[in-house]
Motif scaffolding. Sequence first.
Motif, PDB file in Angstrom:
ATOM      1  N   VAL A 165      -1.486   8.653   8.956  1.00  0.00           N
ATOM      2  CA  VAL A 165      -0.909   8.586  10.130  1.00  0.00           C
ATOM      3  C   VAL A 165      -1.070   7.727  11.608  1.00  0.00           C
ATOM      4  CG1 VAL A 165       0.647  10.505  12.371  1.00  0.00           C
ATOM      5  CG2 VAL A 165       0.464  11.431   9.987  1.00  0.00           C
ATOM      6  N   ALA A 166      -2.258   7.603  11.804  1.00  0.00           N
ATOM      7  CA  ALA A 166      -2.309   6.404  12.624  1.00  0.00           C
ATOM      8  C   ALA A 166      -3.074   5.382  12.076  1.00  0.00           C
ATOM      9  CB  ALA A 166      -4.547   7.086  13.010  1.00  0.00           C
ATOM     10  N   LEU A 167      -2.595   5.457  10.771  1.00  0.00           N
ATOM     11  CA  LEU A 167      -3.719   4.284  10.193  1.00  0.00           C
ATOM     12  C   LEU A 167      -1.511   3.663   9.786  1.00  0.00           C
ATOM     13  CD1 LEU A 167      -5.826   4.203   7.090  1.00  0.00           C
ATOM     14  CD2 LEU A 167      -5.851   3.008   8.883  1.00  0.00           C
ATOM     15  N   ALA A 168      -0.963   3.796   9.577  1.00  0.00           N
ATOM     16  CA  ALA A 168       0.731   4.279   9.050  1.00  0.00           C
ATOM     17  C   ALA A 168       1.034   3.569  11.109  1.00  0.00           C
ATOM     18  CB  ALA A 168       1.263   4.903   8.916  1.00  0.00           C
ATOM     19  N   TRP A 169       0.651   4.483  12.321  1.00  0.00           N
ATOM     20  CA  TRP A 169       1.616   3.780  13.525  1.00  0.00           C
ATOM     21  C   TRP A 169       0.615   2.614  14.160  1.00  0.00           C
ATOM     22  CZ3 TRP A 169       5.553   4.910  15.400  1.00  0.00           C
ATOM     23  CH2 TRP A 169       6.888   5.727  14.743  1.00  0.00           C
ATOM     24  N   ARG A 170      -1.051   2.378  13.666  1.00  0.00           N
ATOM     25  CA  ARG A 170      -1.209   1.065  14.179  1.00  0.00           C
ATOM     26  C   ARG A 170      -0.588   0.075  13.379  1.00  0.00           C
ATOM     27  NH1 ARG A 170      -3.696  -1.541  17.466  1.00  0.00           N
ATOM     28  NH2 ARG A 170      -5.068  -2.862  16.512  1.00  0.00           N
ATOM     29  N   LEU A 171      -0.402   0.154  12.266  1.00  0.00           N
ATOM     30  CA  LEU A 171       0.420  -0.982  11.945  1.00  0.00           C
ATOM     31  C   LEU A 171       1.571  -1.018  12.677  1.00  0.00           C
ATOM     32  CD1 LEU A 171       0.152  -0.849   7.827  1.00  0.00           C
ATOM     33  CD2 LEU A 171      -0.952  -3.085   9.336  1.00  0.00           C
ATOM     34  N   ASP A 172       2.775  -0.305  12.906  1.00  0.00           N
ATOM     35  CA  ASP A 172       3.935   0.260  13.354  1.00  0.00           C
ATOM     36  C   ASP A 172       3.813  -0.658  15.044  1.00  0.00           C
ATOM     37  OD1 ASP A 172       6.286   0.934  13.598  1.00  0.00           O
ATOM     38  OD2 ASP A 172       5.771   1.557  15.035  1.00  0.00           O
ATOM     39  N   ASP A 173       2.418  -0.559  15.077  1.00  0.00           N
ATOM     40  CA  ASP A 173       2.455  -0.928  16.574  1.00  0.00           C
ATOM     41  C   ASP A 173       1.922  -2.476  16.915  1.00  0.00           C
ATOM     42  OD1 ASP A 173       1.710   1.259  17.473  1.00  0.00           O
ATOM     43  OD2 ASP A 173      -0.112   1.415  17.773  1.00  0.00           O
ATOM     44  N   LEU A 174       1.582  -3.365  15.440  1.00  0.00           N
ATOM     45  CA  LEU A 174       1.249  -4.727  15.624  1.00  0.00           C
ATOM     46  C   LEU A 174       2.205  -5.124  14.851  1.00  0.00           C
ATOM     47  CD1 LEU A 174      -2.176  -4.229  13.302  1.00  0.00           C
ATOM     48  CD2 LEU A 174      -1.535  -4.922  16.052  1.00  0.00           C
ATOM     49  N   ALA A 175       3.633  -4.365  14.445  1.00  0.00           N
ATOM     50  CA  ALA A 175       4.694  -5.032  14.011  1.00  0.00           C
ATOM     51  C   ALA A 175       5.451  -5.980  14.796  1.00  0.00           C
ATOM     52  CB  ALA A 175       5.516  -4.315  13.593  1.00  0.00           C
ATOM     53  N   PRO A 176       5.852  -7.374  14.386  1.00  0.00           N
ATOM     54  CA  PRO A 176       5.958  -7.759  15.693  1.00  0.00           C
ATOM     55  C   PRO A 176       7.612  -7.286  15.590  1.00  0.00           C
ATOM     56  CG  PRO A 176       6.337  -9.280  13.865  1.00  0.00           C
ATOM     57  CD  PRO A 176       5.627  -8.342  12.920  1.00  0.00           C
ATOM     58  N   ARG A 192      -4.728   5.913  17.447  1.00  0.00           N
ATOM     59  CA  ARG A 192      -5.759   5.665  19.045  1.00  0.00           C
ATOM     60  C   ARG A 192      -6.475   5.033  17.894  1.00  0.00           C
ATOM     61  NH1 ARG A 192      -5.416   9.330  22.898  1.00  0.00           N
ATOM     62  NH2 ARG A 192      -3.766   7.296  23.884  1.00  0.00           N
ATOM     63  N   SER A 193      -7.286   5.890  16.441  1.00  0.00           N
ATOM     64  CA  SER A 193      -8.253   6.066  16.605  1.00  0.00           C
ATOM     65  C   SER A 193      -8.560   5.339  15.197  1.00  0.00           C
ATOM     66  CB  SER A 193      -8.450   7.219  15.438  1.00  0.00           C
ATOM     67  OG  SER A 193      -7.559   7.432  14.143  1.00  0.00           O
ATOM     68  N   ALA A 194      -7.490   4.128  14.904  1.00  0.00           N
ATOM     69  CA  ALA A 194      -7.160   3.165  14.283  1.00  0.00           C
ATOM     70  C   ALA A 194      -7.314   2.356  15.012  1.00  0.00           C
ATOM     71  CB  ALA A 194      -5.980   3.195  13.513  1.00  0.00           C
ATOM     72  N   ALA A 195      -7.361   1.983  16.365  1.00  0.00           N
ATOM     73  CA  ALA A 195      -6.941   1.021  17.193  1.00  0.00           C
ATOM     74  C   ALA A 195      -7.727  -0.913  16.623  1.00  0.00           C
ATOM     75  CB  ALA A 195      -7.302   1.112  18.695  1.00  0.00           C
ATOM     76  N   GLN A 196      -8.856  -0.828  16.575  1.00  0.00           N
ATOM     77  CA  GLN A 196      -9.584  -1.540  16.457  1.00  0.00           C
ATOM     78  C   GLN A 196      -8.923  -2.008  15.631  1.00  0.00           C
ATOM     79  OE1 GLN A 196     -11.596  -3.077  18.988  1.00  0.00           O
ATOM     80  NE2 GLN A 196     -10.573  -0.345  20.070  1.00  0.00           N
ATOM     81  N   LEU A 197      -8.383  -2.035  14.466  1.00  0.00           N
ATOM     82  CA  LEU A 197      -8.656  -2.250  13.193  1.00  0.00           C
ATOM     83  C   LEU A 197      -7.026  -3.440  13.342  1.00  0.00           C
ATOM     84  CD1 LEU A 197      -7.879   0.925  10.930  1.00  0.00           C
ATOM     85  CD2 LEU A 197      -9.998  -1.366  11.367  1.00  0.00           C
TER      86      LEU A 197
END
Length: 522
Positions: A165-176, A192-197
């Motif tokens: 879930v963290a990885l999936a929503w990290r990409l969603d956060d970064l989507a333009p 949050r746990s993937a915030a640095q990626l």
Amino acid sequence: MDQDPGSTRELVRLCGRLPLALRIVGSQLATGRRSIEEITAALADERAKLDVLDEADHGVRATIGLSVEALRQGTHPVDLSAADALAQVALIDGEDFSVRLAAAALDVEESDAEAALEHLVDTNLLETPTLHRYRLHDLVRSVGRDLARPGDAAAVRRNILDYFVALAWRLDDLAPTRRTIGNGWNDPGWSRSAAQLDIPTTADHLDSDRAAMLLAARTAATGSEHERELLVRLAVGISVYAMHRKRWAEWRDLLLIGLDLVDEQPDPTLPAMLRFDLGLVYDELYDFAAGAAHLERALALGHSLESRAFEVRCLTNLAHAYEQSGDGLDRARVVAEQALQMSQDDGDVVQESWCHLVLGMIAGRAGDLVAQRASFEPAIDLYLRRPDVPLSHAAMRYFIVGAAYQQAGQLTDAGAALEQSLALYREAGRTNGACEAQQHLGEIAVELSRYEEALTRFTEALRMAIANELWDGEAAIRVGLARTYQALGRSSEARTELLAARQLYTGHGVAVPGEVTEQLAE
């Protein structure tokens, strides 16, 4: 056994080629205690296999247990952590797993997980097929699961789902681009746990363990309320990754599992989002009727959410599904024109660009090449006029234009647009898109009887598809290679490619194209 080599091979496989297990089975067969069929059936049962391989104090369970106990009695801290880790990583479903996934399952730092796992490798309780990946022998996994403590299985499942879930929503956060509905549904803390990626690293992490992700989702569907909640978060959030890496089959399966959990909810937001995504993924899998059905349901749900932006996106993609089905062009045109008018009224230039693209595809399929060109020109111009246009997004639009011109038989225009798309994808470092553009350029080369060029393009595209595990692209490329080989009179090579393509389609639960079936039947 010599008279039934098939059963013997299956028995050896179920024993994992472990010498001790094979010796115990051989003893049982030699003394007539059990038949080969009885042993095979018992070994296929996860719960019974260790009982079959028990033999006083030196069976498989006892022998592996002694190795684990030796770790527990060790004097170094890593001994105990390795023993504990075995019981927990044995609960990870799938053939192998990354050190990152193990760290998530164990809820420890990656360096601590790696130290424990490498110690298990040193004691022959774990295998490492490639760098930073690990694999448990089936029988060791069974023993490890027996050693798990009460509550371990539930904790590992939750930890694994949290990780994905963290990885999936990290990409969603970064989507333009932002979602048109459900923007307030997700919690920023999920990623949050993937915030640095960054985007490539996050996508790589998901890619490397996507089989385990799907298995975890299937287990969660019948798990606790919290596990089912995590599964829905994953199904909604995985779209950016799936589109970025073209993981259509995995995306479809996750969406269907998630939809089963939310489809009857009073709040239409989640069903609408999942059905919209299913419409997209079924279009990518060439099942346009299924795609249209989901988009129609999403559109109906969208009305109650009063989101014009979501309705426009539904209408645009629905028009595309109707167009691709080939028998609803009038309906497709009406829907696309409605979406175009709504996007113009709302001043949504990006969506207006998409509407022009779909209208151009509809015109081309109807044979109106003048109208097609008249739609494609503003589709490109409107979008490229915007500041800071991502290269990959521009490349996608050129690709759509090129593919539509190709379908309409305008091969010169198609080639020019696809070359532009290929160059932009390469500049953006998007191998997946470059692969698809190169594939279509190979198809055009075949149409123009430039067979050596076609072979070069298909070969490069195949290399990219295999390297990036793009099974659908690989299948389509192999069909293109088969056409090329047929044209060159190399029928044996053509058949080899068609057989490989058929295996890819059937292996991923997708209908085999008629062209493949017909040619293999000849």
